[in-house]
Design a protein around this motif. Structure first.
Motif, PDB file in Angstrom:
ATOM      1  N   TRP A 121       0.830  -1.210   0.000  1.00  0.00           N
ATOM      2  CA  TRP A 121       0.000   0.000   0.000  1.00  0.00           C
ATOM      3  C   TRP A 121       0.862   1.256   0.000  1.00  0.00           C
ATOM      4  O   TRP A 121       0.587   2.223  -0.715  1.00  0.00           O
ATOM      5  CB  TRP A 121      -0.917  -0.059   1.219  1.00  0.00           C
ATOM      6  N   GLU A 122       1.924   1.261   0.780  1.00  0.00           N
ATOM      7  CA  GLU A 122       2.821   2.414   0.838  1.00  0.00           C
ATOM      8  C   GLU A 122       3.504   2.650  -0.507  1.00  0.00           C
ATOM      9  O   GLU A 122       3.625   3.788  -0.973  1.00  0.00           O
ATOM     10  CB  GLU A 122       3.868   2.211   1.933  1.00  0.00           C
ATOM     11  N   ARG A 125       0.972   4.050  -3.058  1.00  0.00           N
ATOM     12  CA  ARG A 125       0.529   5.421  -2.821  1.00  0.00           C
ATOM     13  C   ARG A 125       1.637   6.451  -3.029  1.00  0.00           C
ATOM     14  O   ARG A 125       1.361   7.656  -3.088  1.00  0.00           O
ATOM     15  CB  ARG A 125      -0.037   5.554  -1.406  1.00  0.00           C
ATOM     16  N   HIS A 126       2.869   5.986  -3.152  1.00  0.00           N
ATOM     17  CA  HIS A 126       3.944   6.956  -3.379  1.00  0.00           C
ATOM     18  C   HIS A 126       3.791   7.550  -4.786  1.00  0.00           C
ATOM     19  O   HIS A 126       3.649   6.820  -5.771  1.00  0.00           O
ATOM     20  CB  HIS A 126       5.316   6.302  -3.251  1.00  0.00           C
ATOM     21  N   ALA A 134      -1.992   3.324 -10.058  1.00  0.00           N
ATOM     22  CA  ALA A 134      -1.789   4.202  -8.903  1.00  0.00           C
ATOM     23  C   ALA A 134      -3.110   4.720  -8.370  1.00  0.00           C
ATOM     24  O   ALA A 134      -3.245   4.967  -7.160  1.00  0.00           O
ATOM     25  CB  ALA A 134      -0.876   5.363  -9.294  1.00  0.00           C
ATOM     26  N   GLU A 135      -4.114   4.874  -9.239  1.00  0.00           N
ATOM     27  CA  GLU A 135      -5.400   5.422  -8.804  1.00  0.00           C
ATOM     28  C   GLU A 135      -6.060   4.522  -7.773  1.00  0.00           C
ATOM     29  O   GLU A 135      -6.686   5.005  -6.826  1.00  0.00           O
ATOM     30  CB  GLU A 135      -6.315   5.600 -10.024  1.00  0.00           C
ATOM     31  N   TYR A 137      -4.636   2.740  -5.486  1.00  0.00           N
ATOM     32  CA  TYR A 137      -4.003   2.984  -4.193  1.00  0.00           C
ATOM     33  C   TYR A 137      -4.357   4.358  -3.651  1.00  0.00           C
ATOM     34  O   TYR A 137      -4.488   4.543  -2.430  1.00  0.00           O
ATOM     35  CB  TYR A 137      -2.491   2.826  -4.313  1.00  0.00           C
ATOM     36  N   ARG A 138      -4.527   5.341  -4.512  1.00  0.00           N
ATOM     37  CA  ARG A 138      -4.929   6.664  -4.042  1.00  0.00           C
ATOM     38  C   ARG A 138      -6.311   6.618  -3.396  1.00  0.00           C
ATOM     39  O   ARG A 138      -6.569   7.321  -2.418  1.00  0.00           O
ATOM     40  CB  ARG A 138      -4.920   7.666  -5.203  1.00  0.00           C
ATOM     41  N   TRP A 141      -7.655   5.300   1.124  1.00  0.00           N
ATOM     42  CA  TRP A 141      -7.144   6.408   1.920  1.00  0.00           C
ATOM     43  C   TRP A 141      -6.627   5.966   3.290  1.00  0.00           C
ATOM     44  O   TRP A 141      -5.844   6.680   3.916  1.00  0.00           O
ATOM     45  CB  TRP A 141      -8.213   7.475   2.083  1.00  0.00           C
ATOM     46  N   ASP A 155     -11.741   2.394   1.358  1.00  0.00           N
ATOM     47  CA  ASP A 155     -11.787   2.928  -0.002  1.00  0.00           C
ATOM     48  C   ASP A 155     -12.730   4.120  -0.020  1.00  0.00           C
ATOM     49  O   ASP A 155     -13.861   4.031   0.468  1.00  0.00           O
ATOM     50  CB  ASP A 155     -12.268   1.840  -0.973  1.00  0.00           C
TER      51      ASP A 155
END
Length: 552
Positions: A121-122, A125-126, A134-135, A137-138, A141, A155
């Motif tokens: 997850w980290e 989100r980077h 990437a979306e 993971y964004r 929250w 989510d």
């Protein structure tokens, strides 16, 4: 004598556990992976390999139903593991509780735990890690760790596919954290999946990578920590032969045992092969969600004009191409949504072969017939386009020649420039380095919102670490709104209406030029059974433990 009986018993046990006297299986494919990281770069060959070495949390199976693989149970509102909640900004979100299988272990014996989930997850989100989706993971929250095996994803968007986390591909925290922490922005180039792909701790599927010959072959051996049924083959060797004619020759000579359908012979080659060698091999045709198209570089001033894109499509006789090249087995596509998918609609703008309409659109766009038979703009510059695809793929190279010829009749000059798949996908397409048109296929899952490929926030760039798959650079506010609305609409009928509008918009704007829906041609020896192609993006290798060897 007694010791001989003991040896015989042991050998028999090995035979029963691994199938009829453990053998190798050699598979031919037409691509070599650009890398082995499960979340960086999207490529068929890599998905095929990862189907052997890993398992996703969730996946659509051959019946197009969502099932758990790495998790123990799908979270639903009915079982209480999915709970609607308010997300930041007053959004309608959902909390999802997943539990990792208790017997899941990495190939080095380390348990797969929520430490791996949190690390994944980290990384996702980077902003510059370079992950493809990437979306997803964004949207996640917050992540709560309940214990070693159980975690809760928060989510921010409650959507119809709320419990499908197919792209959440878990990474080994005990190996990768040190690499990522050293410099997240260059992580994609230093991951152990590239620098040390044979490390057993990178795999937790039925197989692990034992040896890699770059650009040539990947040798996989049984993973002793795999929790499921023991696969029948002791080793699987994947040979990359990028020229499909050579791929066929290797099959006939016995250098390989089978050819994978999603990255193998073109349909015309498979049809001819079946006529000649159907007694020795089984050829299985699987229609599916494989969309052959041309990604359009919208940063190119000529192609930024919608009229030029529409003219290019009107100038093609795709029906004739399908008949002559593919015996009519590959239907012409109007959009990226396959007729087999329940959300499909025929009520979209359709581009039948109409050279007169194509010429009128080019005239209106300011490209008039000029010197040398080429269309030129007001500055006298000719309309020249560059067409790229995967080198060695006979089918695509034939299609390129037809495109070049038919567009030349409109006064458009097309230069063909092909590259090896690992370069084409790993560098040129993923970093938007193609100048005009890129010919390749998208493979999707059923009812798959095209956020990664069409949303304006998903355009890869150096600033975002080349995340996203909107390689064309398509920006359309209404498309963004429709994707957002589809993802959040739980009512099936309302969602269907939104999907239909999205397809109509796609057919008007043409962020890509639709060509065909592929029918994959799988070629297997007659002694091999148990392979069940899905017809969508989940590779057949995800169920390799079900494959059987009937040789005596």
């Amino acid at each position: 004598m007694q010791s001989l009986f003991k040896i015989a018993a042991v050998l028999m046990a090995v035979c029963l556990a691994g199938g009829a006297w453990a053998r190798d299986l050699v598979i031919g494919i037409s691509q070599f992976p650009s890398n082995f990281h499960p979340s960086i770069d999207s490529m068929l060959a890599k998905s095929y390999v990862l189907g052997l070495t890993q398992r996703p949390f969730t996946v659509f199976d051959r019946r197009w139903e969502l099932v758990c693989m790495l998790c123990t149970e799908l979270p639903t509102f009915e079982n209480g593991k999915a709970v609607a909640e308010e997300a930041p900004g007053g959004k309608r979100g959902v909390a999802l509780t997943y539990t990792i299988r208790p017997d899941a272990r990495w190939g080095d014996g380390t348990p797969v735990t929520t430490r791996d989930v949190l690390f994944t997850w980290e990384v996702g989100r980077h902003p510059k890690s370079g992950v493809g989706n990437a979306e997803m993971y964004r949207r996640m929250w917050k992540l709560d760790i309940v214990d070693e095996r159980t975690f809760v994803i928060h989510d921010e968007k409650l959507g119809f596919n709320y419990n499908a986390i197919n792209d959440f591909r878990v990474l080994p925290e005990h190996l990768e954290r040190k690499v990522f922490a050293a410099d997240p922005e260059t992580y994609r180039n230093r991951t152990l999946f590239d620098t040390d792909p044979t490390n057993p701790g990178l795999a937790f599927g039925p197989y692990r990578i034992a040896r890699v010959v770059p650009g040539s072959q990947i040798v996989l051996e049984r993973n002793p920590t795999w929790w499921g049924a023991v696969p029948v083959f002791e080793r699987i060797v994947i040979k990359a032969i990028e020229n499909t004619t050579a791929l066929e020759a290797n099959l006939l000579s016995g250098e390989i045992d089978m050819i994978e359908g999603s990255a193998g012979l073109s349909l015309d080659q498979a049809l001819a092969f079946e006529r000649r060698h159907g007694d020795r091999f089984r050829v299985f045709y699987k229609p599916g969600l494989v969309y052959e198209h041309l990604d359009v570089m919208l940063d190119n001033p000529a192609l930024a004009d919608r009229r030029v894109r529409q003219a290019l499509l009107y100038g093609l006789d795709r029906e004739a191409m399908s008949r002559k090249l593919f015996a009519g087995r590959q239907p012409v596509a109007d959009t990226f949504v396959h007729p087999l998918d329940w959300i499909h609609t025929d009520e979209v703008r359709r581009y039948v072969h109409d050279p007169a309409q194509a010429a009128a659109l080019l005239d209106a766009a300011g490209w008039k017939p000029g010197q040398g038979g080429l269309r030129r703009n007001a500055a006298g510059e000719p309309l020249r386009l560059e067409l790229m695809t995967t080198a060695g793929n006979r089918s695509r190279e034939l299609v390129e020649q037809v495109l070049q010829s038919q567009w030349r009749q409109l006064g458009i000059e097309v230069a063909i420039k092909n590259e090896p798949p690992r370069v084409f996908f790993g560098e040129t397409v993923s970093k938007r380095k193609f100048g005009s048109l890129a010919l390749f296929a998208w493979i999707s899952s059923p009812e798959n919102p095209p956020r990664s490929t069409l949303h304006s926030q998903e355009i890869p760039s150096e600033a975002n670490g080349w995340s996203g798959q909107n390689y064309a650079g398509f920006r359309n506010a209404r498309m963004d709104e429709l994707i957002d609305a589809i993802e959040g609409e739980l009512d099936r009928d309302k969602r269907k209406a939104l999907w239909h509008e999205l397809q109509r918009l796609y057919a008007e704007e043409l962020p890509a030029l639709p060509l065909f829906f592929q029918a994959e041609a799988h070629i297997w020896p007659r002694w091999l059974s148990g392979i069940e192609p899905t017809g969508h993006m989940a590779p057949v290798t995800s169920w390799v433990e079900n494959w059987r060897d009937a040789r005596p």
